[in-house]
Design an enzyme around this catalytic site. Structure first.
Site, PDB file in Angstrom:
ATOM      1  N   ASP A 476       0.856  -1.181   0.000  1.00  0.00           N
ATOM      2  CA  ASP A 476       0.000   0.000   0.000  1.00  0.00           C
ATOM      3  C   ASP A 476       0.896   1.235   0.000  1.00  0.00           C
ATOM      4  O   ASP A 476       1.830   1.350   0.800  1.00  0.00           O
ATOM      5  CB  ASP A 476      -0.905   0.014   1.235  1.00  0.00           C
ATOM      6  CG  ASP A 476      -1.877   1.189   1.207  1.00  0.00           C
ATOM      7  OD1 ASP A 476      -2.938   1.043   0.582  1.00  0.00           O
ATOM      8  OD2 ASP A 476      -1.536   2.249   1.790  1.00  0.00           O
ATOM      9  N   ILE A 477       0.633   2.152  -0.970  1.00  0.00           N
ATOM     10  CA  ILE A 477       1.424   3.388  -1.044  1.00  0.00           C
ATOM     11  C   ILE A 477       0.998   4.293   0.109  1.00  0.00           C
ATOM     12  O   ILE A 477      -0.195   4.586   0.277  1.00  0.00           O
ATOM     13  CB  ILE A 477       1.213   4.073  -2.397  1.00  0.00           C
ATOM     14  CG1 ILE A 477       1.639   3.150  -3.544  1.00  0.00           C
ATOM     15  CG2 ILE A 477       1.974   5.395  -2.462  1.00  0.00           C
ATOM     16  CD1 ILE A 477       1.361   3.697  -4.920  1.00  0.00           C
ATOM     17  N   GLU A 519      -4.796   2.098  -4.237  1.00  0.00           N
ATOM     18  CA  GLU A 519      -3.346   2.227  -4.253  1.00  0.00           C
ATOM     19  C   GLU A 519      -2.657   0.981  -3.725  1.00  0.00           C
ATOM     20  O   GLU A 519      -1.464   1.015  -3.390  1.00  0.00           O
ATOM     21  CB  GLU A 519      -2.910   3.458  -3.413  1.00  0.00           C
ATOM     22  CG  GLU A 519      -3.176   3.344  -1.940  1.00  0.00           C
ATOM     23  CD  GLU A 519      -4.578   3.818  -1.537  1.00  0.00           C
ATOM     24  OE1 GLU A 519      -4.791   4.075  -0.359  1.00  0.00           O
ATOM     25  OE2 GLU A 519      -5.453   3.948  -2.443  1.00  0.00           O
TER      26      GLU A 519
END
Length: 603
Positions: A476-477, A519
């Site tokens: 996950d960004i 994301e």
């Protein structure tokens, strides 16, 4: 179909072979009769006549017997005499002592042509005479049904014989004297040869009619109709209409049958030629001209029935028939020169008939001396060969059509197979594209959630069956919402695209990288232990943290690692990676975490 056409050809050949041999081996009837002339049983009278042409139509037999016109008679110089169309009365004088050596038998005088009025005066030595009336207007006086005009004459005390001829029909004089025995032989030969000749043509016509019903090719139908019309025309030329229908048909009709039958023959000749040569497709202008010829033949038929003077109708029909024959022959030659092989036999067959008709036309027009062969032997042999070769031409055309159809079918099959292959390839390509679209994230061009679920399910099952390690990494960004809020969604999309390519370039070919949602990204690593997965995650984390995005600058990402363990289900396996990712975020982000639910030596 080729085998069928060959069988038809062999059948036709076997059917015609006896007739062909027959006509070549046996002499023609006229030749048989000529061979007996030396024995004085049959006498051609043409050179024995003295001729008087009476333009006044007023000279009487009594004046002739009295000798009033002896000096007006001129000796004949021709074996076959012709006056064609004349309004004059023609008198033929025959001296019995010079022309009939054998005077002790009954003789038959034969006038071998149609004539409207024919009077025969048999003058005895005592000056008395007997009158025999004949011609189309006196057929009731015929001793029996026969195509020629017959006169049984006791020549024992005959001194002179006079023939008086007049009418609108062309006067062509073929006359013979027969003894009783030679006449019986002549009748027998005539019945045999005429029956053989017309039987041959009839058999050929019926055979081609059968082929029409087999192939449904209109050329066969028109050929059959042409053959029937030709037999009708030839029969009227040989006066068979007089023999068969003279006792019931009116003289008026019998004088018209030759013109009517010739017009009918021209119509079917044209229809057959047009259809066989396919002139409508190959020579449209010629086809239109031949349609005009059909119309002219119909008008000519009307003129014959309406009573237009026979000289004009005969001249027109003869000229038109000759022109049509030449035109059809030339059309066949033109098509052959263009490469249409079906015209080759047609030209040969048509040449026989054309040659015969040209000779007859030249005789009718007065350019060639009259001969019995012109109206009997030449047409008979020409008709036989023409009918046979045209029939072979039809068989040849059908064979060529079959070959063309087979070649066309093969080409169509090849084209169809090629198109099927092309369409199959196109469909396969489209299917691949559709599958790619269905399984690929449209933004990042890496596998989407649908494909990831499928790959994960397959790898999870395989790892359980083969007892091989399997690890997954959920990424996950960090603070991605801040990128969208600060720089906008376009920059956010660019970050996702760049991140996807970075993750993809950091894993092995056997690993699968896809967008899990938003994301989040998922890496599926078959045959990878927990330690190897943690090491890979840490490597990717460092590369990602060190990477500078075009618009957003530097970013970090959190990693949740899960390792497949005994007793796991697919849901528990995924749930554990999700919890590990949550732990990484809770513990400060930009880090790698895993959830150790059970102790395992592989850790």
């Amino acid at each position: 179909m080729t085998l069928l056409s060959k069988r038809f050809g062999y059948s036709l050949f076997l059917m015609l072979l006896p007739w062909i041999l027959f006509f070549f081996v046996h002499p023609a009837p006229a030749a048989a009769a000529d061979s007996q002339d030396a024995a004085d049983d049959t006498i051609d009278l043409g050179m024995h006549y003295e001729i008087l042409q009476d333009p006044t139509n007023s000279i009487t037999i009594d004046e002739l017997i009295e000798g009033s016109y002896n000096s007006s008679f001129a000796p004949s110089t021709e074996k076959y005499i012709s006056f064609l169309h004349t309004k004059d009365t023609i008198w033929l004088k025959l001296n019995a002592a010079d022309s009939i050596p054998n005077r002790e038998q009954l003789h038959w005088l034969e006038y071998n042509d149609k004539i409207e009025n024919l009077n025969v005066y048999v003058v005895r030595k005592d000056g008395s005479y007997e009158l025999y009336k004949s011609g189309l207007y006196n057929l009731e006086n015929q001793p029996f049904a026969y195509p020629s005009m017959l006169f049984p004459i006791d020549t024992s005390d005959v001194q002179e014989i006079y023939l008086q001829l007049n009418g609108q029909l062309p006067l062509t004089i073929f006359t013979k004297f027969y003894t009783n025995n030679s006449f019986l032989e002549k009748v027998t030969a005539y019945k045999f040869y005429s029956g053989s000749f017309y039987g041959f043509l009839l058999a050929l016509a019926l055979y081609n009619l059968f082929l029409y019903f087999s192939f449904r090719e209109r050329s066969y139908l028109y050929y059959t109709l042409y053959m029937f019309s030709f037999m009708l025309f030839q029969g009227t030329m040989n006066s068979f209409d007089v023999e068969l229908f003279g006792h019931i048909a009116s003289p008026w009709l019998l004088t018209k049958t030759l013109g009517l039958s010739c017009n009918l023959m021209i119509v079917f000749m044209v229809l057959f030629g047009k259809e066989f040569l396919e002139l409508k497709r190959h020579l449209p202008n010629s086809n239109r001209l031949l349609n005009v010829a059909i119309g002219l033949a119909v008008l000519s038929t009307i003129a014959v029935i309406a009573g237009v003077p026979q000289y004009y109708t005969d001249l027109f029909i003869t000229a038109m028939g000759l022109v049509v024959l030449i035109f059809l022959w030339v059309s066949g030659v033109r098509l052959l020169l263009k490469g249409h092989k079906s015209a080759r036999f047609y030209i040969v067959g048509w040449s026989f008939l054309l040659g015969s008709m040209i000779i007859q036309a030249l005789v009718m027009l007065g350019f060639v001396p009259l001969s019995l062969a012109v109206f009997e032997e030449i047409p008979a042999y020409s008709a036989m060969f023409e009918a046979l070769i045209l029939s072979l031409a039809l068989a040849d055309k059908i064979t060529l059509i079959m070959k063309d159809n087979r070649r066309t079918q093969e080409e169509l099959n090849e084209t169809l197979e090629k198109k099927v292959v092309e369409r199959t390839q196109e469909l396969e390509k489209i299917q691949v594209e559709l599958e790619h679209l269905a399984n690929t994230d449209r933004l990042t061009q890496i596998p989407n959630r649908i494909l990831l679920d499928h790959v994960l399910e397959n790898e999870f099952s395989r790892a359980q069956i083969e007892h091989t390690p399997l690890s997954i990494i959920l990424i996950d960004i960090d603070y991605f919402k801040h990128v969208n809020d600060t720089f906008g969604h376009q920059v956010g999309d660019d970050v996702l695209v760049e991140a996807a390519q970075l993750f993809k370039s950091s894993v092995r070919d056997s690993d699968t990288v896809g967008r899990w949602g938003g994301e989040e990204f998922l890496i599926i690593s078959p045959s990878t232990t927990l330690g190897e997965a943690l090491e890979l995650s840490e490597k990717i984390r460092a590369v990602f943290a060190d990477f500078t995005f075009n618009a957003a600058g530097k970013k970090t990402a959190s990693f949740g690692v899960a390792f497949q363990m005994p007793g796991d289900t697919l849901n528990s396996f995924i749930s554990r990676s999700d919890k590990a990712l949550y732990a990484a975020k809770e513990n400060g982000r930009n880090r790698v975490e895993f959830i150790n639910i059970r102790q395992d030596t592989d850790f």
